[in-house]
Enzyme design. Sequence first.
Site, PDB file in Angstrom:
ATOM      1  N   CYS A 209       7.080  -0.185   1.638  1.00  0.00           N
ATOM      2  CA  CYS A 209       6.028  -0.683   0.657  1.00  0.00           C
ATOM      3  C   CYS A 209       5.025  -1.478   1.631  1.00  0.00           C
ATOM      4  CB  CYS A 209       6.640  -1.769  -0.434  1.00  0.00           C
ATOM      5  SG  CYS A 209       7.879  -0.970  -1.174  1.00  0.00           S
TER       6      CYS A 209
HETATM    7  N1  LIG Z   1      12.219   0.713  -1.806  1.00  0.00           N
HETATM    8  C1  LIG Z   1      11.419  -0.396  -2.439  1.00  0.00           C
HETATM    9  O1  LIG Z   1      11.745  -1.600  -1.823  1.00  0.00           O
HETATM   10  C2  LIG Z   1      10.315  -0.370  -3.325  1.00  0.00           C
HETATM   11  C3  LIG Z   1       9.962  -1.255  -3.944  1.00  0.00           C
HETATM   12  C4  LIG Z   1       8.847  -1.108  -5.010  1.00  0.00           C
HETATM   13  C5  LIG Z   1       8.437   0.421  -5.327  1.00  0.00           C
HETATM   14  N2  LIG Z   1       8.609   1.362  -4.448  1.00  0.00           N
HETATM   15  C6  LIG Z   1       8.085   2.759  -4.445  1.00  0.00           C
HETATM   16  O2  LIG Z   1       9.203   3.584  -5.306  1.00  0.00           O
HETATM   17  C7  LIG Z   1       9.254   4.762  -4.972  1.00  0.00           C
HETATM   18  C8  LIG Z   1      10.631   5.220  -4.614  1.00  0.00           C
HETATM   19  O3  LIG Z   1      11.027   4.582  -3.400  1.00  0.00           O
HETATM   20  P1  LIG Z   1      12.535   4.281  -2.823  1.00  0.00           P
HETATM   21  O4  LIG Z   1      12.388   3.403  -1.948  1.00  0.00           O
HETATM   22  O5  LIG Z   1      13.465   4.496  -4.127  1.00  0.00           O
HETATM   23  O6  LIG Z   1      12.515   5.846  -2.225  1.00  0.00           O
HETATM   24  P2  LIG Z   1      13.932   6.389  -1.610  1.00  0.00           P
HETATM   25  O7  LIG Z   1      13.525   7.320  -0.550  1.00  0.00           O
HETATM   26  O8  LIG Z   1      14.949   5.359  -1.638  1.00  0.00           O
HETATM   27  O9  LIG Z   1      14.488   7.424  -2.961  1.00  0.00           O
HETATM   28  C9  LIG Z   1      13.768   8.394  -3.382  1.00  0.00           C
HETATM   29  C10 LIG Z   1      14.658   9.592  -3.911  1.00  0.00           C
HETATM   30  O10 LIG Z   1      13.892  10.520  -4.353  1.00  0.00           O
HETATM   31  C11 LIG Z   1      14.522  11.854  -4.208  1.00  0.00           C
HETATM   32  N3  LIG Z   1      13.279  12.955  -3.974  1.00  0.00           N
HETATM   33  C12 LIG Z   1      12.544  13.216  -3.400  1.00  0.00           C
HETATM   34  N4  LIG Z   1      11.801  14.010  -3.975  1.00  0.00           N
HETATM   35  C13 LIG Z   1      12.186  14.445  -5.251  1.00  0.00           C
HETATM   36  C14 LIG Z   1      11.917  15.325  -6.116  1.00  0.00           C
HETATM   37  N5  LIG Z   1      10.834  16.038  -6.078  1.00  0.00           N
HETATM   38  N6  LIG Z   1      12.776  15.456  -7.165  1.00  0.00           N
HETATM   39  C15 LIG Z   1      13.506  14.672  -7.197  1.00  0.00           C
HETATM   40  N7  LIG Z   1      14.041  13.566  -6.615  1.00  0.00           N
HETATM   41  C16 LIG Z   1      13.274  13.475  -5.267  1.00  0.00           C
HETATM   42  C17 LIG Z   1      15.173  11.820  -2.822  1.00  0.00           C
HETATM   43  O11 LIG Z   1      16.293  12.579  -2.365  1.00  0.00           O
HETATM   44  C18 LIG Z   1      15.267  10.094  -2.735  1.00  0.00           C
HETATM   45  O12 LIG Z   1      16.938  10.222  -3.152  1.00  0.00           O
HETATM   46  C19 LIG Z   1       8.132   4.946  -3.707  1.00  0.00           C
HETATM   47  O13 LIG Z   1       6.436   5.041  -4.443  1.00  0.00           O
HETATM   48  C20 LIG Z   1       8.035   3.552  -3.336  1.00  0.00           C
HETATM   49  O14 LIG Z   1       6.828   3.015  -2.761  1.00  0.00           O
HETATM   50  C21 LIG Z   1       9.676   1.255  -3.519  1.00  0.00           C
END
Ligand SMILES: NC(=O)c1ccc[n+]([C@@H]2O[C@H](COP(=O)([O-])OP(=O)(O)OC[C@H]3O[C@@H](n4cnc5c(N)ncnc54)[C@H](O)[C@@H]3O)[C@@H](O)[C@H]2O)c1
Length: 462
Positions: free
Chosen positions: A273
């Site tokens: 993030c």
């Molecule tokens: N990790 C954090 O602390 C956090 C906090 C707030 C917001 N976010 C935001 O949330 C979003 C997700 O982040 P995250 O940390 O959960 O990511 P992550 O990498 O932990 O999880 C994402 C998941 O999406 C899957 N994926 C990828 N492409 C895909 C598709 N086309 N269809 C279906 N599944 C798919 C991946 O295999 C993975 O399991 C990002 O935009 C991030 O900036 C993350």
Amino acid sequence: MLKDVLLGRIRDRTAKVGVVGLGYVGLPLAVEFAKAGFHVVGYDVSERVVGALRAGRSHIRDVAAADVATLVRAGTLEATTDERRLAGVDAISIAVPTPLSKTRDPDMSYVLSAADAIKRNAHAGMLIVLESTTYPGTTREIMQPRMEEIGLTVGEDVFLAFSPERVDPGNPVYHTKNTPKVIGGITPACVELATVLYESSIEQVVPVSSPEAAEMVKLLENTFRAVNIGLVNEVAIICDRLGVDVFEVINAAATKPFGFMKFTPGPGIGGHCIPLDPHYLAWKMRTLNYKTRFIDLASEINSQMPDFVVSKVAKALNDDVKPVKGSHVLVIGIAYKKNIDDMRESPALDVMRLLEERGATVEYHDPFVPVYREDGHERRAVDLAPERLRRADAVVIVTDHDDIDYQMIVDNAALVVDARNAIPSKKCRPSRARVVTLTGEVPPAAGARGAVGRAELEAAAR
Ligand SMILES: NC(=O)c1ccc[n+]([C@@H]2O[C@H](COP(=O)([O-])OP(=O)(O)OC[C@H]3O[C@@H](n4cnc5c(N)ncnc54)[C@H](O)[C@@H]3O)[C@@H](O)[C@H]2O)c1
């Protein structure tokens, strides 16, 4: 009306909810929806993720395996790699990654591919909420046209909103359920439906007037953090030059009951993030011919912190009449922040790389990261044993996990460079070790080896 039908289904929990992307954000959300009584279909492209969930295992530390197992066994939480299962759901939340490209521009490929999968399976009467952090305009520019291309009018046939995720991995107090959720819809019907859906699972929902406002809320929150961390990191560099203890200054400033918010300096920023999100805004503003100066400056300072830490290590070794080249360095904590296992963008990787570039031999210890892979290479953690600490020329604390015996470190190591102020915070009294922080040294306990050890080293070198 389609809206009223969907409202009814959400209220009586007969609506099926899809979650696209089952990572740090998507899995906790899917679990909350399932706990609220919805039948949840989690769709992820990763066979590994889906396989683990189907077996009742959680790959996310903040989500209890017992919760996943119970919900999967009850059939209320399903995981699939088959996008066609989305055709059977009434509402979809999208939580796929939004990283940066090599040139630090938004990499929208995951959002685009998720949007295309939804387009292939969308139907009238569906609510779609984008949660991935992104630049203002994404929901309207990427999601809406895809619905219109298949003849669905947003606000009448399908409902589209943006709701930023605020999950803070490892936070013992705030998690998905009790962190207020901001929602902005393309039309009033969109925001109403999304609000009712999320109110089922999240304690407080905060509607705003548009998806752009909701997209901007997330970018403000994380730019605020990036800029303030950049400021406090620069204050650390300033205090170092002035010979003032930056942590003493910050802790005293934080006694002001108003108008000051405490941020602490460290080895740099990491995670999915804070180092990335502000660049989504900077990129968007470049397209509008505006330069985001605070973001650029904070990014510059934060990304220089690993160099600052390594310069501290080099200087401290120099005081011990040792070059970095050939020194044995043990890095403690390599996750990007304490008490979690997330390695994404971790500044520890830069610290280790910079030390190795200068010729040091580097090992690491991290109870949360027993092994990790980078550029095709695998590295494994070493145990934290007294003999290993005694053998190291320098021990560098990059991430201050709570579950580490810091007293053992200062009782055995000769030199500790503490980039997190862990040793003073844990009230350890340096005995054998000389402890160097970002802006000074921790005084040794009475009778400790400390300076005597250095004099011996200098004598030996002569
Ligand atoms: N990790 C954090 O602390 C956090 C906090 C707030 C917001 N976010 C935001 O949330 C979003 C997700 O982040 P995250 O940390 O959960 O990511 P992550 O990498 O932990 O999880 C994402 C998941 O999406 C899957 N994926 C990828 N492409 C895909 C598709 N086309 N269809 C279906 N599944 C798919 C991946 O295999 C993975 O399991 C990002 O935009 C991030 O900036 C993350």
